[in-house]
Design a protein around this motif. Structure first.
Motif, PDB file in Angstrom:
ATOM      1  N   PHE A   6      41.051  39.984  -4.408  1.00  0.00           N
ATOM      2  CA  PHE A   6      42.100  39.854  -5.434  1.00  0.00           C
ATOM      3  C   PHE A   6      42.240  41.145  -6.245  1.00  0.00           C
ATOM      4  O   PHE A   6      43.346  41.471  -6.682  1.00  0.00           O
ATOM      5  N   ILE A   9      44.572  43.103  -4.256  1.00  0.00           N
ATOM      6  CA  ILE A   9      45.960  42.652  -4.463  1.00  0.00           C
ATOM      7  C   ILE A   9      46.488  43.241  -5.767  1.00  0.00           C
ATOM      8  O   ILE A   9      47.616  43.756  -5.816  1.00  0.00           O
ATOM      9  N   ASN A  88      39.029  26.208  -9.575  1.00  0.00           N
ATOM     10  CA  ASN A  88      37.768  25.892  -8.925  1.00  0.00           C
ATOM     11  C   ASN A  88      36.727  26.890  -9.429  1.00  0.00           C
ATOM     12  O   ASN A  88      36.961  28.105  -9.368  1.00  0.00           O
ATOM     13  N   GLY A  94      34.062  24.402  -5.602  1.00  0.00           N
ATOM     14  CA  GLY A  94      34.883  24.729  -4.442  1.00  0.00           C
ATOM     15  C   GLY A  94      35.521  26.104  -4.494  1.00  0.00           C
ATOM     16  O   GLY A  94      36.469  26.378  -3.748  1.00  0.00           O
TER      17      GLY A  94
HETATM   18  P1  AMP Z   1      39.610  28.921  -4.274  1.00  0.00           P
HETATM   19  O1  AMP Z   1      39.170  28.097  -3.103  1.00  0.00           O
HETATM   20  O2  AMP Z   1      39.935  28.145  -5.504  1.00  0.00           O
HETATM   21  O3  AMP Z   1      38.636  30.067  -4.547  1.00  0.00           O
HETATM   22  O4  AMP Z   1      40.993  29.565  -3.838  1.00  0.00           O
HETATM   23  C1  AMP Z   1      41.133  30.766  -3.152  1.00  0.00           C
HETATM   24  C2  AMP Z   1      42.535  30.795  -2.631  1.00  0.00           C
HETATM   25  O5  AMP Z   1      42.850  32.133  -2.284  1.00  0.00           O
HETATM   26  C3  AMP Z   1      42.777  29.936  -1.382  1.00  0.00           C
HETATM   27  O6  AMP Z   1      43.774  28.959  -1.677  1.00  0.00           O
HETATM   28  C4  AMP Z   1      43.256  30.957  -0.346  1.00  0.00           C
HETATM   29  O7  AMP Z   1      44.258  30.437   0.478  1.00  0.00           O
HETATM   30  C5  AMP Z   1      43.760  32.092  -1.224  1.00  0.00           C
HETATM   31  N1  AMP Z   1      43.766  33.421  -0.611  1.00  0.00           N
HETATM   32  C6  AMP Z   1      42.735  34.040   0.020  1.00  0.00           C
HETATM   33  N2  AMP Z   1      43.116  35.276   0.414  1.00  0.00           N
HETATM   34  C7  AMP Z   1      44.399  35.451   0.021  1.00  0.00           C
HETATM   35  C8  AMP Z   1      45.359  36.515   0.141  1.00  0.00           C
HETATM   36  N3  AMP Z   1      45.065  37.669   0.762  1.00  0.00           N
HETATM   37  N4  AMP Z   1      46.592  36.322  -0.384  1.00  0.00           N
HETATM   38  C9  AMP Z   1      46.905  35.163  -0.990  1.00  0.00           C
HETATM   39  N5  AMP Z   1      46.056  34.134  -1.153  1.00  0.00           N
HETATM   40  C10 AMP Z   1      44.825  34.260  -0.637  1.00  0.00           C
END
Ligand code: AMP
Ligand code: ZN
Length: 115
Positions: A6, A9, A88, A94
């Motif tokens: 992130f 990003i 989360n 999670g």
């Molecule tokens: P969490 O499980 O709450 O940590 O959520 C992490 C979220 O990040 C998940 O819903 C993934 O789909 C999302 N995610 C992971 N990598 C990327 C990315 N490169 N761009 C956008 N979303 C992402």
């Protein structure tokens, strides 16, 4: 935290669809959407989780995040029907990406409990 996905990003090193940004917050589309609208709202600053937020973060960054969520929910037309905000935190919460983020989900009926 150069390896944090992130942070990459935030720095524009990984392509994504950014829907909102200001001096403290960036919001972009989740790569694996769980609802017709599924955004992630994150601080520019690397904060591992809500459990790691300092008093200063809570006073300055969290209000900016919720202001962005409110703005986005209105802009995306979610406010009238409703939406869900998810954070989360840690292993049992999670959390899979260790950079604080709030999910904004909308466009379908949400269920409870979330599982
Ligand atoms: P969490 O499980 O709450 O940590 O959520 C992490 C979220 O990040 C998940 O819903 C993934 O789909 C999302 N995610 C992971 N990598 C990327 C990315 N490169 N761009 C956008 N979303 C992402
Ligand atoms: Zn980070």
């Amino acid at each position: 935290m150069s390896e944090c996905i992130f942070c990459k990003i935030v720095k524009g090193e990984i392509p994504t669809t950014i829907l909102y940004e200001d001096d403290k917050v960036v919001a972009f589309k989740d790569i694996n959407p769980m609802a017709p609208s599924h955004l992630l709202v994150i601080p520019r600053k690397h904060i591992k989780s809500i459990a790691d937020a300092t008093d200063g973060d809570v006073q300055e960054i969290l209000p900016a995040i919720f202001k962005a969520i409110n703005h986005l929910a209105t802009e995306l037309g979610l406010s009238e029907e409703g939406f869900r905000i998810v954070n989360n935190c840690g292993k049992q919460g999670g959390q899979t990406v260790d950079h604080l983020h709030f999910h904004l989900l909308g466009g379908r009926q949400m269920m409870w409990p979330p599982g």
